[in-house]
Motif scaffolding. Structure first.
Motif, PDB file in Angstrom:
ATOM      1  N   ARG A 140     -27.842 -15.420 -20.696  1.00  0.00           N
ATOM      2  CA  ARG A 140     -27.513 -15.355 -22.123  1.00  0.00           C
ATOM      3  C   ARG A 140     -27.921 -13.631 -22.429  1.00  0.00           C
ATOM      4  NH1 ARG A 140     -30.127 -17.531 -27.707  1.00  0.00           N
ATOM      5  NH2 ARG A 140     -30.351 -15.852 -29.029  1.00  0.00           N
ATOM      6  N   ILE A 186     -26.827 -15.451 -32.723  1.00  0.00           N
ATOM      7  CA  ILE A 186     -27.579 -16.068 -33.955  1.00  0.00           C
ATOM      8  C   ILE A 186     -28.564 -17.373 -33.344  1.00  0.00           C
ATOM      9  CG2 ILE A 186     -27.981 -17.072 -36.034  1.00  0.00           C
ATOM     10  CD1 ILE A 186     -25.802 -15.159 -36.926  1.00  0.00           C
ATOM     11  N   SER A 187     -27.698 -18.155 -32.862  1.00  0.00           N
ATOM     12  CA  SER A 187     -28.361 -19.587 -32.275  1.00  0.00           C
ATOM     13  C   SER A 187     -27.239 -20.067 -30.998  1.00  0.00           C
ATOM     14  CB  SER A 187     -27.981 -20.710 -33.373  1.00  0.00           C
ATOM     15  OG  SER A 187     -26.745 -20.977 -33.658  1.00  0.00           O
ATOM     16  N   PHE A 188     -27.730 -21.067 -30.365  1.00  0.00           N
ATOM     17  CA  PHE A 188     -27.115 -21.465 -28.929  1.00  0.00           C
ATOM     18  C   PHE A 188     -27.392 -22.961 -28.910  1.00  0.00           C
ATOM     19  CE2 PHE A 188     -27.893 -22.638 -24.699  1.00  0.00           C
ATOM     20  CZ  PHE A 188     -26.633 -22.469 -24.109  1.00  0.00           C
ATOM     21  N   LYS A 189     -26.241 -23.773 -28.758  1.00  0.00           N
ATOM     22  CA  LYS A 189     -26.484 -25.145 -28.062  1.00  0.00           C
ATOM     23  C   LYS A 189     -25.414 -25.174 -27.128  1.00  0.00           C
ATOM     24  CE  LYS A 189     -28.789 -26.683 -31.652  1.00  0.00           C
ATOM     25  NZ  LYS A 189     -30.008 -27.682 -31.444  1.00  0.00           N
ATOM     26  N   TYR A 236     -22.222 -20.601 -28.797  1.00  0.00           N
ATOM     27  CA  TYR A 236     -23.000 -19.625 -29.539  1.00  0.00           C
ATOM     28  C   TYR A 236     -22.589 -19.348 -31.056  1.00  0.00           C
ATOM     29  CZ  TYR A 236     -24.298 -18.429 -24.598  1.00  0.00           C
ATOM     30  OH  TYR A 236     -24.679 -18.482 -23.132  1.00  0.00           O
ATOM     31  N   SER A 245     -23.167 -13.556 -35.333  1.00  0.00           N
ATOM     32  CA  SER A 245     -23.315 -12.838 -36.659  1.00  0.00           C
ATOM     33  C   SER A 245     -21.973 -12.702 -37.237  1.00  0.00           C
ATOM     34  CB  SER A 245     -24.099 -11.369 -36.444  1.00  0.00           C
ATOM     35  OG  SER A 245     -23.414 -10.524 -35.616  1.00  0.00           O
ATOM     36  N   SER A 273     -18.211 -16.948 -33.816  1.00  0.00           N
ATOM     37  CA  SER A 273     -18.587 -17.621 -32.718  1.00  0.00           C
ATOM     38  C   SER A 273     -18.035 -17.327 -31.155  1.00  0.00           C
ATOM     39  CB  SER A 273     -18.260 -19.194 -32.907  1.00  0.00           C
ATOM     40  OG  SER A 273     -16.889 -19.177 -33.120  1.00  0.00           O
TER      41      SER A 273
END
Length: 204
Positions: A40, A55-58, A66, A69, A72
């Protein structure tokens, strides 16, 4: 007059879409032919060039997702999809991305590339090379042997596309590749589908 200052409250919602497939010229049993092995922290450095952040991750067994901001990014075994909006400089990351992939994995060739977007509402607010599709094409032509297309009327809404020309004596991407684009008219469209009986909803 500063053009960007004059539109300080404007946000360009048109998304720039980049999709790159990687492969090998020769078969290999290497365990390092997987883009998801790239850490990452490396993606974060690359996205600084684009002017956006994670901002976030799955993830699941097939893909790392991902939230950025400005839209994606999706990373699978041999493909990366990067979507950004606003005044991001997406194409500036292409060359560093290829370098990272070749340095940290055993992929050694770009099988295919797709870059596309709708026409901008305020193209004068974009940074190079996104000031025009001609500039974007020139930037991509410095790295690839590709072709550029425009779908629609150039003086109205249209869609631009750049894709790789087939490599000679080399088999490119051989799997189905479809994506579903859902616009801001989602709620209205769903109501029509439900009314016409084309979509059935279930109460949870």
């Amino acid at each position: 007059m500063d053009v960007k200052a004059n539109y300080c409250d404007f946000f360009e919602g048109t998304e720039k879409l980049l999709e790159i497939w990687f492969g090998r010229r020769q078969e290999s049993n290497s365990l390092n032919c997987d883009l998801r092995s790239i850490p990452r922290s490396t993606w974060e450095k690359m996205l600084q060039i684009v002017k956006c952040t994670i901002i976030s991750f799955k993830k699941n067994d097939y893909i790392d997702a991902y939230v950025l901001s400005e839209s994606s990014m999706f990373v699978s075994k041999n493909r990366i999809i990067l979507k950004t909006c606003g005044s991001t400089t997406l194409l500036k990351a292409v060359k560093p991305l290829i370098y990272v992939v070749r340095d940290l994995t055993d992929f050694d060739v770009v099988l295919d590339i797709f870059y596309s977007r709708k026409n901008f509402m305020r193209p004068e607010l974009q940074d190079k090379p996104h000031t025009s599709f001609e500039d974007e094409t020139e930037a991509l032509d410095q790295l690839f042997d590709g072709s550029a297309y425009c779908l629609g009327r150039i003086n109205r809404d249209c869609w631009y596309l750049y894709t790789l020309n087939p490599l000679e004596d080399f088999i490119g991407v051989q799997v189905p590749d479809q994506t579903l684009e859902i616009s801001f008219l989602l709620h209205f469209s769903l109501q029509i589908l439900i009314k016409e009986g084309l979509l059935v909803t279930k109460q949870l």
